[in-house]
Design a protein around this motif. Sequence first.
Motif, PDB file in Angstrom:
ATOM      1  N   GLU A  69      45.067  93.213  90.409  1.00  0.00           N
ATOM      2  CA  GLU A  69      44.495  93.894  89.261  1.00  0.00           C
ATOM      3  C   GLU A  69      43.025  94.203  89.515  1.00  0.00           C
ATOM      4  O   GLU A  69      42.399  93.630  90.407  1.00  0.00           O
ATOM      5  CB  GLU A  69      44.649  93.037  87.994  1.00  0.00           C
ATOM      6  CG  GLU A  69      46.110  92.786  87.614  1.00  0.00           C
ATOM      7  CD  GLU A  69      46.247  92.096  86.274  1.00  0.00           C
ATOM      8  OE1 GLU A  69      45.215  91.822  85.619  1.00  0.00           O
ATOM      9  OE2 GLU A  69      47.391  91.832  85.878  1.00  0.00           O
TER      10      GLU A  69
ATOM     11  N   SER B 229      39.087  95.026  87.727  1.00  0.00           N
ATOM     12  CA  SER B 229      38.272  94.811  86.539  1.00  0.00           C
ATOM     13  C   SER B 229      36.812  95.135  86.854  1.00  0.00           C
ATOM     14  O   SER B 229      36.325  94.800  87.937  1.00  0.00           O
ATOM     15  CB  SER B 229      38.380  93.354  86.075  1.00  0.00           C
ATOM     16  OG  SER B 229      37.462  93.088  85.034  1.00  0.00           O
TER      17      SER B 229
ATOM     18  N   PRO C 288      36.563  88.166  86.207  1.00  0.00           N
ATOM     19  CA  PRO C 288      37.533  87.617  85.248  1.00  0.00           C
ATOM     20  C   PRO C 288      37.159  86.212  84.789  1.00  0.00           C
ATOM     21  O   PRO C 288      36.596  85.421  85.560  1.00  0.00           O
ATOM     22  CB  PRO C 288      38.846  87.609  86.045  1.00  0.00           C
ATOM     23  CG  PRO C 288      38.419  87.540  87.474  1.00  0.00           C
ATOM     24  CD  PRO C 288      37.139  88.329  87.551  1.00  0.00           C
TER      25      PRO C 288
ATOM     26  N   SER D  62      39.766  85.720  92.657  1.00  0.00           N
ATOM     27  CA  SER D  62      39.091  86.996  92.435  1.00  0.00           C
ATOM     28  C   SER D  62      38.098  87.232  93.559  1.00  0.00           C
ATOM     29  O   SER D  62      37.589  86.291  94.179  1.00  0.00           O
ATOM     30  CB  SER D  62      38.385  87.027  91.078  1.00  0.00           C
ATOM     31  OG  SER D  62      37.349  86.060  91.021  1.00  0.00           O
TER      32      SER D  62
ATOM     33  N   VAL E 204      42.370  89.385  91.417  1.00  0.00           N
ATOM     34  CA  VAL E 204      41.570  90.403  90.738  1.00  0.00           C
ATOM     35  C   VAL E 204      40.449  90.864  91.663  1.00  0.00           C
ATOM     36  O   VAL E 204      39.697  90.047  92.200  1.00  0.00           O
ATOM     37  CB  VAL E 204      40.966  89.865  89.424  1.00  0.00           C
ATOM     38  CG1 VAL E 204      40.094  90.935  88.763  1.00  0.00           C
ATOM     39  CG2 VAL E 204      42.065  89.416  88.474  1.00  0.00           C
TER      40      VAL E 204
ATOM     41  N   TRP F 234      37.079  92.838  91.412  1.00  0.00           N
ATOM     42  CA  TRP F 234      36.221  93.199  90.290  1.00  0.00           C
ATOM     43  C   TRP F 234      34.902  93.818  90.776  1.00  0.00           C
ATOM     44  O   TRP F 234      34.549  93.739  91.941  1.00  0.00           O
ATOM     45  CB  TRP F 234      35.948  91.995  89.395  1.00  0.00           C
ATOM     46  CG  TRP F 234      35.181  90.871  90.029  1.00  0.00           C
ATOM     47  CD1 TRP F 234      35.667  89.907  90.873  1.00  0.00           C
ATOM     48  CD2 TRP F 234      33.788  90.601  89.881  1.00  0.00           C
ATOM     49  NE1 TRP F 234      34.679  89.061  91.259  1.00  0.00           N
ATOM     50  CE2 TRP F 234      33.512  89.448  90.653  1.00  0.00           C
ATOM     51  CE3 TRP F 234      32.758  91.204  89.169  1.00  0.00           C
ATOM     52  CZ2 TRP F 234      32.228  88.898  90.737  1.00  0.00           C
ATOM     53  CZ3 TRP F 234      31.484  90.662  89.236  1.00  0.00           C
ATOM     54  CH2 TRP F 234      31.236  89.513  90.013  1.00  0.00           C
TER      55      TRP F 234
ATOM     56  N   SER G  13      38.887 100.852  87.953  1.00  0.00           N
ATOM     57  CA  SER G  13      40.227 100.892  88.538  1.00  0.00           C
ATOM     58  C   SER G  13      40.378 102.090  89.461  1.00  0.00           C
ATOM     59  O   SER G  13      40.956 101.990  90.548  1.00  0.00           O
ATOM     60  CB  SER G  13      41.281 100.947  87.431  1.00  0.00           C
ATOM     61  OG  SER G  13      41.217  99.808  86.614  1.00  0.00           O
TER      62      SER G  13
END
Length: 207
Positions: free
Chosen positions: A12, A14, A18, A24, A52, A54, A58
């Motif tokens: 994912e 971000s 997170p 992450s 994640v 980050w 996106s």
Amino acid sequence: MNKIFINDTTVEFSPEQPIEEVFSIHFSDFTTSSPDDFINKAMKGAYGKKVVIWGRSSAEVLNYFSDHLLVIIAAGGLVQNPKDEVLFIYRRNLWDLPKGKPENDETIEETAIREVEEECGISRLKILAPLPSTYHIYPMTQGGYILKKCVWFHMRSHKWKNVKLQTEESITDARWVPMPFPEIILNGAFPSIRALVNYFQTHHQGS
């Protein structure tokens, strides 16, 4: 639904670090090595079920993957019949939705309709709305990785009772499944498909 699926790992994105306790990595740290190194570890489950990236949007992270991997585009349909049941196909021992690659100069909508018709033998399809695209990464036989983007459409079929499977595409079964989808289907689906149909039944049930 901007995520990339790598085997059983969901990647994912971000803009912020997170809060939840998952692996992450900041985008700037991620880009110091080849994406292949990251993907190799994800393929082996080194990051667990979720990681994640980050520090960027996106779109920026997806573009980075696209710039460094071979990208393949496919299109398909989440098809409902007049009873609001959804068509699932069984391919390579997992539940899937019909999809395939564009041919000649057809539009992505034409590709989606043709692939559903060819893989399942149903017709009189109508596109109702676009759905979120899904992304997953898998290895090439000669080395390296492919990023596959699947463009999805919500469709209806008005000629649906006699499903004819395209067995040369490794499809061995097909079922019309009512919502809410049973766990036996969700747990036995490709991760990207599971995410898509969960999104659909949350946002489109009864549409």
